[in-house]
Write an enzyme that holds these catalytic residues in place. Structure first.
Site, short mmCIF file in Angstrom:
data_model
loop_
_atom_site.label_atom_id
_atom_site.label_comp_id
_atom_site.label_asym_id
_atom_site.label_seq_id
_atom_site.Cartn_x
_atom_site.Cartn_y
_atom_site.Cartn_z
N ARG A 104 0.85 -1.19 0.00
CA ARG A 104 0.00 0.00 0.00
C ARG A 104 0.89 1.24 0.00
O ARG A 104 1.76 1.38 0.86
CB ARG A 104 -0.87 0.04 1.25
N THR A 108 -1.20 7.46 -0.54
CA THR A 108 -2.52 7.29 -1.17
C THR A 108 -3.29 6.08 -0.63
O THR A 108 -4.49 5.98 -0.82
CB THR A 108 -2.37 7.09 -2.69
N ASP A 200 -0.14 -3.39 12.01
CA ASP A 200 0.42 -3.73 10.70
C ASP A 200 0.84 -5.20 10.70
O ASP A 200 1.83 -5.58 11.34
CB ASP A 200 1.62 -2.81 10.40
N ASP A 203 4.50 -6.07 9.48
CA ASP A 203 5.53 -5.66 10.44
C ASP A 203 5.52 -6.56 11.67
O ASP A 203 6.58 -6.93 12.19
CB ASP A 203 5.32 -4.20 10.86
C1 PRP Z 1 -1.28 -4.93 4.16
C2 PRP Z 1 -2.06 -6.22 4.19
C3 PRP Z 1 -2.84 -6.17 2.91
C4 PRP Z 1 -3.13 -4.69 2.76
C5 PRP Z 1 -4.55 -4.43 3.16
O1 PRP Z 1 -0.17 -5.06 3.36
O2 PRP Z 1 -1.28 -7.36 4.32
O3 PRP Z 1 -2.14 -6.67 1.79
O4 PRP Z 1 -2.24 -4.01 3.63
O5 PRP Z 1 -4.90 -3.13 2.93
P1 PRP Z 1 -5.98 -2.68 1.86
O6 PRP Z 1 -7.16 -3.58 2.04
O7 PRP Z 1 -6.28 -1.26 2.25
O8 PRP Z 1 -5.37 -2.77 0.50
P2 PRP Z 1 0.92 -3.89 3.21
O9 PRP Z 1 0.56 -3.03 2.04
O10 PRP Z 1 1.08 -3.18 4.52
O11 PRP Z 1 2.22 -4.67 2.81
P3 PRP Z 1 3.12 -5.67 3.67
O12 PRP Z 1 2.28 -6.91 3.91
O13 PRP Z 1 4.28 -5.93 2.80
O14 PRP Z 1 3.48 -5.00 4.97
N1 URA Z 2 -2.72 -3.41 6.65
C1 URA Z 2 -2.42 -3.89 7.89
O1 URA Z 2 -1.43 -4.63 8.05
N2 URA Z 2 -3.21 -3.56 8.89
C2 URA Z 2 -4.29 -2.77 8.76
O2 URA Z 2 -5.00 -2.49 9.75
C3 URA Z 2 -4.59 -2.27 7.47
C4 URA Z 2 -3.78 -2.60 6.43
#
Ligand code: PRP
Ligand code: URA
Length: 209
Positions: A104, A108, A200, A203
Site C-alpha cells: 500500500r 494514497t 500492521d 511488520d
Molecule cells: C497490508 C495487508 C494487505 C493490505 C490491506 O499489506 O497485508 O495486503 O495491507 O490493505 P488494503 O485492504 O487497504 O489494500 P501492506 O501493504 O502493509 O504490505 P506488507 O504486507 O508488505 O506490509
Molecule cells: N494493513 C495492515 O497490516 N493492517 C491494517 O490495519 C490495514 C492494512
C-alpha cells in the site's frame, strides 16, 4: 453476489485475541497466524466436490469418498499473506503456491504491484487467495483482478480481520468471489488501518517495526 463467511469458531477467536494484543511478539504472532490459517482452511474447503472410489479395506470392498474436481492453489499476497501459507499447506500438502507482491502506498493507501509468479496451470485450479488484512479492499481486489487476468475462474478470498469498507469493495468489484474471514471489525481510521484490528500485520509477522 459473493458470500461473506464469518468463521468465528471459538478456537479461532481465542487465537485471534492473542494476536491482537500489542504485547504479543513476532514468534507467537507467526505461530498463531499459522494455526488459525489451518483451522480456517478446514472451513474454506468444506464445499469441495467429492467422488466415490472403489477401495478394499482389510475387511471388505467399499465405495469410499475422495476429493474430486479441480486441484487447489494457495496464493498469498506479500508480505503478510506468507504467514498463512504453512497452515494451509499442512491441510492441503499437494497444493501449488503462487505469489502476488503488493504494497500500500503510504500516502494514497492504494496498492502498488511489484511481483507476480504463478504455477503454470493456475487457470485450472481453485485459488485460495490469502491475506490477513482486508482494510480498504484495494489490495485484495487488485490481486483478484491479477488472478482473473491469468484465467482463474474459481477464487476464494481468505482473510483474518476486515473492515466493512473492504468487504463491500471486493463484493462489488468481484461478485463471483466468496470471502472467508475470522472477524469483521468496526471501521478504518484516517491512516486506513483497521480499528481495533491488530496493527500492521506484515511488520508484526516479520518484526520490521
Ligand atoms: C497490508 C495487508 C494487505 C493490505 C490491506 O499489506 O497485508 O495486503 O495491507 O490493505 P488494503 O485492504 O487497504 O489494500 P501492506 O501493504 O502493509 O504490505 P506488507 O504486507 O508488505 O506490509
Ligand atoms: N494493513 C495492515 O497490516 N493492517 C491494517 O490495519 C490495514 C492494512
Amino acid at each position: 453476489m459473493g458470500k461473506l463467511h464469518i468463521i468465528d469458531h471459538p478456537m479461532i477467536m481465542h487465537k485471534l485475541t492473542l494476536m491482537r494484543d500489542k504485547d504479543t511478539g513476532a514468534k507467537d504472532f507467526r505461530q498463531l497466524l499459522s494455526e488459525i490459517s489451518m483451522l480456517m482452511g478446514y472451513e474454506i474447503t468444506r464445499d469441495l466436490p467429492m467422488e466415490d472410489v472403489a477401495i478394499e479395506t482389510p475387511v471388505a470392498r467399499m465405495a469410499a469418498k475422495k476429493i474430486s474436481g479441480k486441484k487447489l492453489a494457495i496464493v498469498p499476497i506479500l508480505r503478510a499473506g506468507l504467514g498463512m501459507v504453512d497452515g494451509l499447506l499442512s491441510l492441503i500438502p499437494v497444493a501449488k503456491v503462487g505469489h502476488i507482491g503488493l504494497y500500500r502506498d503510504p500516502e494514497t493507501h492504494m496498492p502498488v504491484e511489484y511481483y507476480c509468479k504463478m504455477p503454470p496451470d493456475i487457470d485450472n485450479r481453485i485459488v485460495i487467495l490469502a491475506d490477513p488484512m482486508l482494510a480498504t479492499g484495494g489490495s485484495a481486489s487488485d490481486a483478484i483482478s491479477m488472478l482473473k487476468k491469468r484465467g482463474c475462474t474459481s477464487i476464494k478470498l481468505m482473510c483474518l480481520v476486515g473492515a466493512p469498507e473492504g468487504a463491500k469493495l471486493v463484493m462489488e468489484q468481484h461478485p463471483d468471489v466468496d470471502i472467508y474471514i475470522a472477524a469483521m471489525d468496526e471501521r478504518l481510521n484516517e491512516q486506513k488501518y483497521i480499528v481495533p484490528g491488530l496493527g500492521d500485520a506484515g511488520d508484526r509477522l516479520f518484526g520490521t517495526k
